[in-house]
Design an enzyme around this catalytic site. Structure first.
Site, mmCIF file in Angstrom:
data_model
loop_
_atom_site.group_PDB
_atom_site.id
_atom_site.type_symbol
_atom_site.label_atom_id
_atom_site.label_comp_id
_atom_site.label_asym_id
_atom_site.label_seq_id
_atom_site.Cartn_x
_atom_site.Cartn_y
_atom_site.Cartn_z
ATOM 1 N N ASP A 1 -5.212 -7.128 6.207
ATOM 2 C CA ASP A 1 -6.399 -6.363 5.486
ATOM 3 C C ASP A 1 -7.961 -7.456 5.150
ATOM 4 O O ASP A 1 -8.326 -6.706 6.293
ATOM 5 C CB ASP A 1 -5.987 -5.056 4.383
ATOM 6 C CG ASP A 1 -6.970 -4.201 4.221
ATOM 7 O OD1 ASP A 1 -7.768 -3.967 4.784
ATOM 8 O OD2 ASP A 1 -7.202 -3.383 2.918
ATOM 9 N N ASP B 1 -2.808 -18.015 2.399
ATOM 10 C CA ASP B 1 -4.145 -18.685 1.626
ATOM 11 C C ASP B 1 -4.655 -19.613 2.798
ATOM 12 O O ASP B 1 -5.973 -19.807 2.610
ATOM 13 C CB ASP B 1 -4.107 -19.412 0.357
ATOM 14 C CG ASP B 1 -2.303 -20.206 0.041
ATOM 15 O OD1 ASP B 1 -1.558 -20.110 1.509
ATOM 16 O OD2 ASP B 1 -2.202 -20.351 -1.015
ATOM 17 N N TYR C 1 0.660 -0.821 -0.104
ATOM 18 C CA TYR C 1 0.002 -0.109 0.032
ATOM 19 C C TYR C 1 0.968 1.788 -0.177
ATOM 20 O O TYR C 1 0.335 2.135 -0.027
ATOM 21 C CB TYR C 1 -0.747 -0.107 1.282
ATOM 22 C CG TYR C 1 -1.992 -1.102 1.229
ATOM 23 C CD1 TYR C 1 -2.130 -1.461 -0.174
ATOM 24 C CD2 TYR C 1 -2.418 -1.352 2.593
ATOM 25 C CE1 TYR C 1 -3.406 -2.721 0.129
ATOM 26 C CE2 TYR C 1 -3.804 -2.287 2.525
ATOM 27 C CZ TYR C 1 -3.749 -2.913 1.099
ATOM 28 O OH TYR C 1 -4.975 -4.216 0.990
ATOM 29 N N LYS D 1 3.505 -15.457 2.982
ATOM 30 C CA LYS D 1 3.188 -16.090 1.576
ATOM 31 C C LYS D 1 5.059 -16.411 0.944
ATOM 32 O O LYS D 1 5.446 -15.576 -0.298
ATOM 33 C CB LYS D 1 2.596 -15.043 0.524
ATOM 34 C CG LYS D 1 1.827 -15.681 -0.606
ATOM 35 C CD LYS D 1 0.855 -17.094 -0.795
ATOM 36 C CE LYS D 1 0.494 -17.576 -1.639
ATOM 37 N NZ LYS D 1 0.027 -18.793 -1.719
ATOM 38 N N ASP E 1 -10.889 -7.975 7.982
ATOM 39 C CA ASP E 1 -12.109 -8.206 7.688
ATOM 40 C C ASP E 1 -13.296 -9.768 8.068
ATOM 41 O O ASP E 1 -13.902 -9.649 8.494
ATOM 42 C CB ASP E 1 -12.275 -7.762 6.636
ATOM 43 C CG ASP E 1 -12.388 -6.236 6.544
ATOM 44 O OD1 ASP E 1 -11.710 -5.985 7.963
ATOM 45 O OD2 ASP E 1 -12.827 -5.788 5.644
#
Ligand code: NAD
Length: 358
Positions: free
Chosen positions: A242, A218, A138, A186, A246
């Protein structure tokens, strides 16, 4: 000396829910000084910028910040994009105040278990996601279009220092809980994730009182639905956090109930500077109607007491007052069930403040 709190209500339901959080803090008997300032669309309308210098100065001069929410359809087409509330206020606020550690608890409130999309006991989660907030994809550059706009580039970048300081925070939080930390990355694909894992492993070797494991993002997304109770503290980078936070929060059933903290380093006094806000947005669809649920904002205020003022006892008292109001059957519209008493934003705030005084 009172605790100096900057109160940034923002837009939509932001000011409504923040007012209830202030009300509840005032009922704790702790000495606070509250200073209000504009942010988001309200600040843009007032002076042409969503994050005025005076607001930033007030935050810097305060011990902690309480934020409502920013944004709304009125400002969705403001140009340039850097003047839109979310981009022009929230991102610079986080980076200017060095709020690199986002702490998001996802805890099911027992009286609201039925609201979870998961069945039975699986709905009972109590975990915390620690998300790195000021690095990664980001913020990395270059971020641009090439080839006449037909190719796009984002850059994911992490330094050892950035990983160390967020991991340190996660170890500290794990120590206040079950001492179990799952680091999510990852590392089978990304170089930044390989550095992340390397640094976390080095720190695990020095912090042997906390048990550390690694999980690919994942797999984590899947495990959160399959068996969420296996998690206690999850540590992860900005974009994965992020998404994962959520997902974790939805297990608890309602957006209007979940708080968050964004923390910086400790100041010379030892006090940790932080910004505290509900995870929901400005909910323009219900703004000004007294229908907003103030619980996420109130629980954010409880987090402020715990993380910035090291007052776990008062934070727990607020959390118990919330649960007690819910146990009495009080519900705002978003969590209403048959047989309960429908209350407004202020009535819910009053009830929680009353429970706290009892
Ligand atoms: P939202 O969280 O504002 O609302 C989503 C849905 O949840 C709406 O139906 C809303 O009524 C409901 N809801 C949210 N909070 C509630 C509460 N406390 N009580 C009862 N119901 C509640 O998300 P959105 O609609 O996607 O975004 C609206 C605006 O908020 C957008 O401009 C968005 O950019 C902004 N936003 C800001 C923040 C922030 O300030 N941190 C975060 C997310 C979204």
């Amino acid at each position: 000396m009172p605790h100096n709190i900057a109160v940034l209500g923002g837009d939509g339901i932001g000011p409504e829910v923040t007012a209830e959080a202030v009300k509840v803090l005032q009922s704790t008997g702790i000495d606070f000084n509250f200073d209000h300032a504009l942010i988001g669309g309200a600040a843009y309308d007032d002076g042409g910028h969503p994050l005025p210098a005076s607001t930033l100065d007030l935050c810097r001069a305060s011990d902690a910040v309480l934020l409502g929410a920013v944004g709304g359809p009125k400002w969705d087409n403001v140009q340039p994009i850097t003047l839109r509330p979310e981009v022009g206020a929230l991102l610079p606020l986080r980076s200017e105040l060095n709020l690199y550690a986002n702490v998001r608890p996802a805890k099911t409130l027992r009286p609201l278990m039925m609201a979870s999309p998961l069945k039975g006991d699986r709905a009972l989660v109590d975990l915390i996601v620690i998300r790195e907030l000021t690095g990664g994809i980001y913020f990395g550059t270059p971020r641009e279009r090439r080839d006449n706009g037909n190719t796009a580039v984002d850059t994911c970048l992490y330094s050892r220092h950035e990983v160390e300081r967020i991991a340190e925070r996660a170890f500290a939080v794990a120590r206040t809980r079950k001492r179990e930390l799952v680091s999510v990355d990852k590392a089978n694909v990304l170089e930044t994730s390989r550095l992340w894992r390397e640094v976390v492993n080095e720190m695990a070797a020095k912090n042997t009182d906390v048990s550390v494991s690694h999980m690919l993002v994942d797999n984590c997304a899947m495990q959160l639905i399959r068996d969420p109770q296996q998690f206690d503290v999850i540590l992860t980078e900005n974009m994965f956090g992020d998404i994962i936070s959520d997902e974790a929060s939805m297990i608890t059933g309602s957006l209007g109930l979940l708080p968050s903290a964004s923390l910086s380093d400790a100041r010379p006094s030892g006090q940790v500077f932080g910004l505290y806000e509900p995870i929901h947005g400005s909910a323009p669809d219900i703004a000004g109607q007294g229908r907003a649920n103030p619980i996420a904002a109130i629980l954010s205020a409880a987090m402020m007491l715990r993380y910035s003022f090291d007052d776990d006892a008062s934070a727990t008292r607020i959390e118990e007052a919330v649960e007690s109001a819910l146990n009495c059957g009080l519900r705002t519209a978003d969590i209403y069930e048959k047989g309960c008493r429908l209350v407004s934003t202020t009535e819910m705030g009053d009830a929680i403040a009353d429970k706290l005084r009892q």
